[in-house]
Design a protein around this motif. Sequence first.
Motif, PDB file in Angstrom:
ATOM      1  N   ASN A 185       0.825  -1.203   0.000  1.00 50.09           N
ATOM      2  CA  ASN A 185       0.000   0.000   0.000  1.00 50.09           C
ATOM      3  C   ASN A 185       0.861   1.255   0.000  1.00 50.09           C
ATOM      4  O   ASN A 185       1.722   1.422   0.858  1.00 50.09           O
ATOM      5  CB  ASN A 185      -0.929  -0.010   1.216  1.00 50.09           C
ATOM      6  N   ASN A 186       0.598   2.124  -0.990  1.00 45.21           N
ATOM      7  CA  ASN A 186       1.399   3.327  -1.193  1.00 45.21           C
ATOM      8  C   ASN A 186       0.524   4.530  -1.464  1.00 45.21           C
ATOM      9  O   ASN A 186      -0.614   4.392  -1.928  1.00 45.21           O
ATOM     10  CB  ASN A 186       2.307   3.153  -2.423  1.00 45.21           C
ATOM     11  N   LEU A 187       1.086   5.687  -1.246  1.00 46.49           N
ATOM     12  CA  LEU A 187       0.471   6.930  -1.662  1.00 46.49           C
ATOM     13  C   LEU A 187       1.476   7.610  -2.581  1.00 46.49           C
ATOM     14  O   LEU A 187       2.610   7.885  -2.182  1.00 46.49           O
ATOM     15  CB  LEU A 187       0.150   7.835  -0.466  1.00 46.49           C
TER      16      LEU A 187
ATOM     17  N   SER B  68       6.538  11.946  -5.275  1.00 48.11           N
ATOM     18  CA  SER B  68       7.051  11.240  -4.092  1.00 48.11           C
ATOM     19  C   SER B  68       6.151  10.055  -3.818  1.00 48.11           C
ATOM     20  O   SER B  68       4.946  10.123  -4.038  1.00 48.11           O
ATOM     21  CB  SER B  68       7.040  12.156  -2.860  1.00 48.11           C
ATOM     22  N   THR B  69       6.734   8.978  -3.331  1.00 50.81           N
ATOM     23  CA  THR B  69       5.963   7.790  -2.972  1.00 50.81           C
ATOM     24  C   THR B  69       6.161   7.511  -1.493  1.00 50.81           C
ATOM     25  O   THR B  69       7.294   7.496  -1.004  1.00 50.81           O
ATOM     26  CB  THR B  69       6.421   6.570  -3.796  1.00 50.81           C
ATOM     27  N   TYR B  70       5.049   7.280  -0.805  1.00 54.25           N
ATOM     28  CA  TYR B  70       5.077   6.958   0.628  1.00 54.25           C
ATOM     29  C   TYR B  70       4.576   5.539   0.796  1.00 54.25           C
ATOM     30  O   TYR B  70       3.467   5.212   0.370  1.00 54.25           O
ATOM     31  CB  TYR B  70       4.196   7.937   1.412  1.00 54.25           C
ATOM     32  N   GLN B  71       5.388   4.686   1.405  1.00 50.89           N
ATOM     33  CA  GLN B  71       4.991   3.306   1.660  1.00 50.89           C
ATOM     34  C   GLN B  71       4.171   3.293   2.940  1.00 50.89           C
ATOM     35  O   GLN B  71       4.716   3.285   4.041  1.00 50.89           O
ATOM     36  CB  GLN B  71       6.216   2.407   1.748  1.00 50.89           C
ATOM     37  N   LEU B  72       2.863   3.292   2.786  1.00 48.29           N
ATOM     38  CA  LEU B  72       1.961   3.442   3.923  1.00 48.29           C
ATOM     39  C   LEU B  72       2.086   2.310   4.934  1.00 48.29           C
ATOM     40  O   LEU B  72       1.863   2.514   6.125  1.00 48.29           O
ATOM     41  CB  LEU B  72       0.516   3.565   3.440  1.00 48.29           C
TER      42      LEU B  72
END
Length: 184
Positions: free
Chosen positions: A7-9, A18-22
């Motif tokens: 799951n990413n944002l 930018s990618t955030y690894q939730l």
Amino acid sequence: MNGRIMNNLIVIENGMLSTYQLDDKNVWEVGRTCKDNVPDIKFHSSTVSRKHGRFQNMDGVWFYIDGNGKNGTVYNDKKIKRGIRGRVKPIALNDGDVFVFGGGEEAIINSKTIWAMFSKYSYGDEWRVADTKGMSKLTLFDGNNANVFINPAKGMIVKLDSGIAIYMGDITYLSGKLTIMDNN
């Protein structure tokens, strides 16, 4: 699809992706940074509130909980509104859900808004940027097939087996084996 499940944002602000690894945390606060507020996902636009909202994992399901920011949040082309008596309504997230933070009533994508997509796939640092300024026809090529889009809208997402493209007008972000054919 080219990514692995996680799951990413994916966030685009001022042309930067930018990618955030939730899955690294259970709660991710989003908002504008100031000396008294340092959210997990930092936005810089003045149209975004300091405590704009949060992404939260509840029993293995990801939700977005809006903080009722002054300039609002649009989720899948609809403005998020409060529930009865101003109650917060958590939104269960699905792969491909799109947010526009700070754009008012509509999903207007410009230099003052932040575009984001919830994704169940991780594309890592594989993103490339293609110049699509002035293109009225976008042709994505995956090595075998050409996919043509006439007058694409900003924020358009194209997912194919060979990768993903996010069209933002003057630039398009690509991951995987997709390329853009210049045919204008």
